[in-house]
Motif scaffolding. Structure first.
Motif, PDB file in Angstrom:
ATOM      1  N   THR A 137       0.833  -1.205   0.000  1.00 29.84           N
ATOM      2  CA  THR A 137       0.000   0.000   0.000  1.00 29.84           C
ATOM      3  C   THR A 137       0.866   1.253   0.000  1.00 29.84           C
ATOM      4  O   THR A 137       0.616   2.213  -0.749  1.00 29.84           O
ATOM      5  CB  THR A 137      -0.935  -0.003   1.228  1.00 29.84           C
ATOM      6  N   LEU A 138       1.892   1.266   0.847  1.00 26.36           N
ATOM      7  CA  LEU A 138       2.789   2.421   0.890  1.00 26.36           C
ATOM      8  C   LEU A 138       3.500   2.605  -0.445  1.00 26.36           C
ATOM      9  O   LEU A 138       3.620   3.732  -0.944  1.00 26.36           O
ATOM     10  CB  LEU A 138       3.800   2.244   2.028  1.00 26.36           C
ATOM     11  N   LEU A 139       3.954   1.504  -1.042  1.00 22.67           N
ATOM     12  CA  LEU A 139       4.641   1.598  -2.333  1.00 22.67           C
ATOM     13  C   LEU A 139       3.702   2.126  -3.407  1.00 22.67           C
ATOM     14  O   LEU A 139       4.100   2.953  -4.241  1.00 22.67           O
ATOM     15  CB  LEU A 139       5.191   0.229  -2.736  1.00 22.67           C
ATOM     16  N   PHE A 140       2.460   1.680  -3.383  1.00 20.81           N
ATOM     17  CA  PHE A 140       1.498   2.169  -4.364  1.00 20.81           C
ATOM     18  C   PHE A 140       1.272   3.672  -4.198  1.00 20.81           C
ATOM     19  O   PHE A 140       1.240   4.429  -5.177  1.00 20.81           O
ATOM     20  CB  PHE A 140       0.176   1.415  -4.222  1.00 20.81           C
ATOM     21  N   ARG A 141       1.127   4.125  -2.950  1.00 24.95           N
ATOM     22  CA  ARG A 141       0.867   5.553  -2.713  1.00 24.95           C
ATOM     23  C   ARG A 141       2.062   6.395  -3.168  1.00 24.95           C
ATOM     24  O   ARG A 141       1.879   7.470  -3.747  1.00 24.95           O
ATOM     25  CB  ARG A 141       0.564   5.783  -1.234  1.00 24.95           C
TER      26      ARG A 141
ATOM     27  N   SER B 180       4.264   5.593  -5.480  1.00 24.19           N
ATOM     28  CA  SER B 180       4.264   5.560  -6.946  1.00 24.19           C
ATOM     29  C   SER B 180       3.268   6.568  -7.505  1.00 24.19           C
ATOM     30  O   SER B 180       3.554   7.281  -8.472  1.00 24.19           O
ATOM     31  CB  SER B 180       3.908   4.154  -7.450  1.00 24.19           C
ATOM     32  N   ALA B 181       2.095   6.652  -6.891  1.00 22.02           N
ATOM     33  CA  ALA B 181       1.077   7.575  -7.365  1.00 22.02           C
ATOM     34  C   ALA B 181       1.524   9.023  -7.186  1.00 22.02           C
ATOM     35  O   ALA B 181       1.322   9.860  -8.073  1.00 22.02           O
ATOM     36  CB  ALA B 181      -0.234   7.325  -6.622  1.00 22.02           C
ATOM     37  N   LEU B 182       2.137   9.328  -6.049  1.00 20.57           N
ATOM     38  CA  LEU B 182       2.572  10.701  -5.781  1.00 20.57           C
ATOM     39  C   LEU B 182       3.648  11.168  -6.751  1.00 20.57           C
ATOM     40  O   LEU B 182       3.712  12.341  -7.101  1.00 20.57           O
ATOM     41  CB  LEU B 182       3.090  10.812  -4.345  1.00 20.57           C
ATOM     42  N   THR B 183       4.514  10.263  -7.162  1.00 21.15           N
ATOM     43  CA  THR B 183       5.620  10.623  -8.049  1.00 21.15           C
ATOM     44  C   THR B 183       5.328  10.263  -9.507  1.00 21.15           C
ATOM     45  O   THR B 183       6.202  10.404 -10.357  1.00 21.15           O
ATOM     46  CB  THR B 183       6.916   9.935  -7.595  1.00 21.15           C
ATOM     47  N   TYR B 184       4.119   9.794  -9.783  1.00 23.25           N
ATOM     48  CA  TYR B 184       3.705   9.408 -11.132  1.00 23.25           C
ATOM     49  C   TYR B 184       4.684   8.389 -11.734  1.00 23.25           C
ATOM     50  O   TYR B 184       5.049   8.453 -12.906  1.00 23.25           O
ATOM     51  CB  TYR B 184       3.579  10.631 -12.039  1.00 23.25           C
ATOM     52  N   ASN B 185       5.115   7.454 -10.895  1.00 21.40           N
ATOM     53  CA  ASN B 185       6.081   6.435 -11.295  1.00 21.40           C
ATOM     54  C   ASN B 185       5.330   5.143 -11.589  1.00 21.40           C
ATOM     55  O   ASN B 185       4.826   4.480 -10.676  1.00 21.40           O
ATOM     56  CB  ASN B 185       7.098   6.221 -10.166  1.00 21.40           C
ATOM     57  N   ALA B 186       5.237   4.776 -12.862  1.00 18.70           N
ATOM     58  CA  ALA B 186       4.477   3.591 -13.257  1.00 18.70           C
ATOM     59  C   ALA B 186       5.339   2.344 -13.409  1.00 18.70           C
ATOM     60  O   ALA B 186       4.870   1.330 -13.937  1.00 18.70           O
ATOM     61  CB  ALA B 186       3.740   3.861 -14.569  1.00 18.70           C
ATOM     62  N   HIS B 187       6.601   2.392 -12.946  1.00 13.04           N
ATOM     63  CA  HIS B 187       7.472   1.219 -13.054  1.00 13.04           C
ATOM     64  C   HIS B 187       6.851   0.066 -12.258  1.00 13.04           C
ATOM     65  O   HIS B 187       6.632   0.161 -11.046  1.00 13.04           O
ATOM     66  CB  HIS B 187       8.870   1.540 -12.525  1.00 13.04           C
ATOM     67  N   ARG B 188       6.591  -1.037 -12.938  1.00 18.62           N
ATOM     68  CA  ARG B 188       5.787  -2.102 -12.369  1.00 18.62           C
ATOM     69  C   ARG B 188       6.487  -2.884 -11.253  1.00 18.62           C
ATOM     70  O   ARG B 188       5.821  -3.607 -10.505  1.00 18.62           O
ATOM     71  CB  ARG B 188       5.343  -3.054 -13.487  1.00 18.62           C
TER      72      ARG B 188
ATOM     73  N   TYR C 147       4.701  -2.234  -7.823  1.00 14.45           N
ATOM     74  CA  TYR C 147       3.317  -2.547  -7.467  1.00 14.45           C
ATOM     75  C   TYR C 147       2.785  -3.821  -8.107  1.00 14.45           C
ATOM     76  O   TYR C 147       1.709  -4.305  -7.718  1.00 14.45           O
ATOM     77  CB  TYR C 147       2.389  -1.375  -7.827  1.00 14.45           C
ATOM     78  N   ASP C 148       3.492  -4.387  -9.062  1.00 16.06           N
ATOM     79  CA  ASP C 148       3.048  -5.588  -9.769  1.00 16.06           C
ATOM     80  C   ASP C 148       4.024  -6.722  -9.421  1.00 16.06           C
ATOM     81  O   ASP C 148       5.069  -6.878 -10.042  1.00 16.06           O
ATOM     82  CB  ASP C 148       3.032  -5.317 -11.276  1.00 16.06           C
ATOM     83  N   GLU C 149       3.663  -7.510  -8.413  1.00 11.99           N
ATOM     84  CA  GLU C 149       4.602  -8.520  -7.913  1.00 11.99           C
ATOM     85  C   GLU C 149       4.916  -9.584  -8.959  1.00 11.99           C
ATOM     86  O   GLU C 149       6.054 -10.046  -9.072  1.00 11.99           O
ATOM     87  CB  GLU C 149       4.065  -9.173  -6.646  1.00 11.99           C
ATOM     88  N   ALA C 150       3.922  -9.992  -9.741  1.00 13.76           N
ATOM     89  CA  ALA C 150       4.167 -11.002 -10.775  1.00 13.76           C
ATOM     90  C   ALA C 150       5.189 -10.492 -11.783  1.00 13.76           C
ATOM     91  O   ALA C 150       6.107 -11.223 -12.185  1.00 13.76           O
ATOM     92  CB  ALA C 150       2.863 -11.374 -11.468  1.00 13.76           C
ATOM     93  N   TYR C 151       5.042  -9.231 -12.195  1.00 14.17           N
ATOM     94  CA  TYR C 151       6.009  -8.665 -13.135  1.00 14.17           C
ATOM     95  C   TYR C 151       7.382  -8.550 -12.483  1.00 14.17           C
ATOM     96  O   TYR C 151       8.399  -8.911 -13.077  1.00 14.17           O
ATOM     97  CB  TYR C 151       5.551  -7.289 -13.609  1.00 14.17           C
TER      98      TYR C 151
END
Length: 275
Positions: free
Chosen positions: A172-176, A178-186, A189-193
């Protein structure tokens, strides 16, 4: 083989008003009070963001192309560190211009193959007055890594320092962040990737988040930071307990000090110095 001969992107400028919302949001993520006027060092990462169209993103979540993204195939990016010098803090409500330019490139051979080190310099100014200069070091490699990281430890690290802030970054913290910095590197937030494609043993904690946590130590102690140098040394993964540790230096006076992120097993994930 990495080849960037002739790659020489032009500098560019962008101007933005430093609104209070992003700092208020980051303070919530860090469970701390928001700044009243001056933006803390490195919190400028919440501003001057690139917002590419969805169609312009690659399979890793990063843009397929960009002014300072090197033209290499199957590009993978890692945050390596940087430096920040403040003459006067960026202030909430002020209108600031950021000039960005390619400072240097260096091709090196690492354990995972060839790596391209790229340093981008950002100069911040208000009405012609230079406020601060940031240099950000990024590492790019091509193709799959030759060595995969070992499974992470989840033991509480030992930390005995004058300043200590213990943390565990959950998804949850990592997602927040990522959202604040507009960082879409998977990988964040995407554990499978992150595990199946990029070979990490879990979700990766953002290097910039670790750097900001280092700076929380002098900030919460009421110390002003004018110069900062930091280097990412080892990844930290979601669920791993870690500690931001620091020493004020000079017996707690106004001199420089040292900061670090200590991961399980006594691993130094990030080291930093400040003045």
């Amino acid at each position: 083989m990495i080849d960037v001969e002739g790659w020489a992107p032009e500098p560019y400028e962008t101007t933005e008003t430093i609104e209070p919302g992003p700092a208020l949001a980051l303070a919530g993520v860090l469970d701390t009070a928001p700044p009243e006027r001056d933006l803390p060092p490195l919190w400028q990462w919440l501003h001057f963001l690139d917002r590419p169209a969805q169609r312009d993103l690659g399979p890793d979540g990063h843009p397929l192309a960009g002014r300072f993204l090197p033209p290499i195939p199957e590009r993978r990016r890692m945050f390596a560190g940087g430096r920040f010098t403040v003459r006067r803090p960026l202030r909430i409500g002020s209108t600031v211009t950021r000039r960005s330019e390619l400072a240097s490139t260096a091709l090196k051979q690492g354990r995972s193959g060839e790596m391209l080190f790229v340093t981008v310099r950002h100069t911040f100014a208000e009405q012609g007055e230079e406020l601060a200069v940031e240099e950000q070091d990024l590492v790019y490699r091509s193709g799959d890594p030759a060595n995969r990281p070992a499974p992470p430890s989840f033991e509480e690290p030992e930390a005995d320092a004058p300043w200590t802030l213990r943390m565990t970054a959950d998804p949850t913290l990592l997602f927040r962040f990522s959202a604040l910095t507009y960082n879409a590197h998977r990988i964040h937030y995407d554990e499978a990737y992150a595990t199946q494609v990029e070979g990490h043993p879990g979700l990766v904690v953002h290097g910039p988040l670790l750097a900001i946590l280092c700076l929380e130590l002098p900030r919460r102690a009421g110390r002003e930071v004018r110069e900062l140098s930091f280097r990412a040394r080892s990844p930290v993964y979601a669920g791993q307990p870690f500690a931001a540790t620091g020493s004020p230096g000079d017996g707690g006076g106004e001199g420089g000090g040292e900061l670090a992120i200590t991961a399980p097993g006594g691993v130094t994930a990030m080291s930093a110095t400040f003045a």
